[in-house]
Scaffold this motif. Structure first.
Motif, PDB file in Angstrom:
ATOM      1  N   LYS A   1      -6.685   1.273   7.349  1.00 53.18           N
ATOM      2  CA  LYS A   1      -6.599   0.133   6.441  1.00 53.18           C
ATOM      3  C   LYS A   1      -6.352   0.582   4.994  1.00 53.18           C
ATOM      4  O   LYS A   1      -6.941   1.550   4.521  1.00 53.18           O
ATOM      5  CB  LYS A   1      -7.907  -0.680   6.478  1.00 53.18           C
ATOM      6  CG  LYS A   1      -8.360  -1.101   7.866  1.00 53.18           C
ATOM      7  CD  LYS A   1      -7.379  -2.045   8.542  1.00 53.18           C
ATOM      8  CE  LYS A   1      -7.891  -2.473   9.919  1.00 53.18           C
ATOM      9  NZ  LYS A   1      -6.909  -3.320  10.636  1.00 53.18           N
ATOM     10  N   ASN A   2      -5.455  -0.133   4.322  1.00 55.83           N
ATOM     11  CA  ASN A   2      -5.303  -0.087   2.859  1.00 55.83           C
ATOM     12  C   ASN A   2      -4.948   1.281   2.275  1.00 55.83           C
ATOM     13  O   ASN A   2      -5.359   1.615   1.162  1.00 55.83           O
ATOM     14  CB  ASN A   2      -6.588  -0.598   2.185  1.00 55.83           C
ATOM     15  CG  ASN A   2      -6.947  -2.003   2.642  1.00 55.83           C
ATOM     16  OD1 ASN A   2      -6.073  -2.855   2.793  1.00 55.83           O
ATOM     17  ND2 ASN A   2      -8.227  -2.229   2.883  1.00 55.83           N
ATOM     18  N   ILE A   3      -4.209   2.101   3.015  1.00 60.50           N
ATOM     19  CA  ILE A   3      -3.712   3.360   2.461  1.00 60.50           C
ATOM     20  C   ILE A   3      -2.254   3.543   2.868  1.00 60.50           C
ATOM     21  O   ILE A   3      -1.794   2.960   3.861  1.00 60.50           O
ATOM     22  CB  ILE A   3      -4.526   4.587   2.923  1.00 60.50           C
ATOM     23  CG1 ILE A   3      -4.401   4.777   4.445  1.00 60.50           C
ATOM     24  CG2 ILE A   3      -5.970   4.512   2.485  1.00 60.50           C
ATOM     25  CD1 ILE A   3      -4.857   6.127   4.912  1.00 60.50           C
ATOM     26  N   GLU A   4      -1.554   4.353   2.112  1.00 60.72           N
ATOM     27  CA  GLU A   4      -0.178   4.677   2.453  1.00 60.72           C
ATOM     28  C   GLU A   4      -0.169   5.967   3.260  1.00 60.72           C
ATOM     29  O   GLU A   4      -0.705   6.993   2.825  1.00 60.72           O
ATOM     30  CB  GLU A   4       0.662   4.840   1.181  1.00 60.72           C
ATOM     31  CG  GLU A   4       2.159   4.953   1.452  1.00 60.72           C
ATOM     32  CD  GLU A   4       3.006   4.959   0.193  1.00 60.72           C
ATOM     33  OE1 GLU A   4       4.234   5.136   0.309  1.00 60.72           O
ATOM     34  OE2 GLU A   4       2.434   4.815  -0.903  1.00 60.72           O
TER      35      GLU A   4
ATOM     36  N   ASN B   1     -10.131   6.327   7.766  1.00 60.10           N
ATOM     37  CA  ASN B   1     -10.515   5.944   6.401  1.00 60.10           C
ATOM     38  C   ASN B   1     -11.811   6.629   5.975  1.00 60.10           C
ATOM     39  O   ASN B   1     -11.960   7.056   4.824  1.00 60.10           O
ATOM     40  CB  ASN B   1     -10.674   4.432   6.299  1.00 60.10           C
ATOM     41  CG  ASN B   1      -9.349   3.704   6.279  1.00 60.10           C
ATOM     42  OD1 ASN B   1      -8.767   3.444   7.339  1.00 60.10           O
ATOM     43  ND2 ASN B   1      -8.856   3.370   5.096  1.00 60.10           N
TER      44      ASN B   1
END
Length: 312
Positions: free
Chosen positions: A32-35, A102
């Motif tokens: 989630k929410n990372i490149e 994560n």
């Protein structure tokens, strides 16, 4: 100039199409929410793995080898084209559980002294899979080869190679973590170098972790991130060859860190351990059931390994 991203996930695949599909699916479902990027190096699979990737995961970068280059060399191919601040080596026969990756990234962000980190690895039935090792020594492999680590599994002396006495429920500095799920800083790789390609299939992560620690970083284990590992699915396809490869890797390790004397002593110990396993097969051959068939297969494997020690 190539843009750096947060994470590069590198997967080396060899004829495990179905497991690879499940692994990649779990990555996209849980991060989630990372490149990040996913790089798969295929070691000349014949099961349609590459076609599956192209059809179902077109965002995955694929490197197609025309031969089986082994674990270390193939991972190095992926590292060389990666853009991540962190690199995650991940086996294709794994399922990433929610928030695992994560959590590992957050761990590395918060601990500058961490050169690498491994996570808690579970068997498909939910039981613990050994994922940490102490560096091999002559005494440690003696305990292991003659089976004392199984008899005294709770001993901190006899069982310290596999850390069997430890429940893996706390963050801990360890010697090495399993290459099935190993996260490392890109800056660490630039300092210590790539995986040693003399190790074809086994031992490369132990050597890597040793170089990481020798250069001033720590190797950590965290139980707060978890994956499922089916274990050895690629190597099962050529079990005799790969059993010998595992013993060959051990000799390479001892040559690298202990020299000729270390190699000589380790050959004696490992060879004796294989002989003990051959002897243990004979009583089982007297049984008229499934265990007899299994004993015959083990006898073939161990006999081939002993022959390698005598003539290899």
């Amino acid at each position: 100039m190539t843009k750096e991203i947060k994470l590069s996930i590198i997967i080396v695949n060899y004829n495990v199409k179905k497991l690879l599909k499940g692994c990649i699916k779990s990555i996209y479902e849980t991060i989630k929410n990372i490149e990040y990027e996913v790089i798969v190096i295929d070691n000349n699979s014949s099961d349609g793995s590459v076609e599956m990737l192209k059809n179902e995961f077109p965002q995955v970068k694929i490197i197609e080898n025309t031969e089986n280059k082994g674990f270390a060399a193939a991972n190095n191919q992926g590292i060389n084209v990666s853009r991540g601040k962190y690199i995650l080596l991940l086996n294709p026969d794994t399922i990433v559980l929610p928030n695992a990756i994560n959590t590992m990234l957050e761990f590395m962000d918060n601990r500058a002294e961490a050169g690498a980190v491994g996570c808690k690895i579970l068997n498909p039935d939910g039981t613990l899979q050994s994922s940490c090792r102490n560096f091999p020594s002559i005494l440690i492999i003696l305990y292991d080869s003659i089976g004392l680590h199984r008899v005294f599994s709770k001993s901190k002396i006899v069982s310290r190679y596999y850390l069997r006495y430890w429940d893996h429920d706390e963050i801990r500095v360890v010697d090495s973590v399993k290459g099935a799920c190993l996260m490392i800083r890109q800056e660490v790789i630039k300092k210590v170098g790539l995986l040693d390609e003399r190790f074809f299939l086994f031992g490369e992560e132990v050597d890597w972790c040793r170089r990481i620690k020798e250069n001033g970083w720590k190797v950590f284990f965290t139980p707060n991130a978890q994956i499922i590992h089916y274990g050895g699915q690629s190597s099962k396809q050529q079990s005799r060859k790969n059993l010998i490869e595992s013993h060959k890797a051990r000799q390479q390790y001892f040559q690298k860190y202990y020299g000729s004397i270390g190699v000589y002593l380790s050959k004696m110990i490992f060879g004796f351990g294989v002989l003990l396993r051959i002897m243990a097969c004979f009583p089982i051959l007297l049984l008229g059931n499934e265990k007899k068939r299994q004993a015959k297969e083990r006898l073939k494997l161990f006999s081939a390994t002993l022959k390698w020690y005598l003539h290899g």
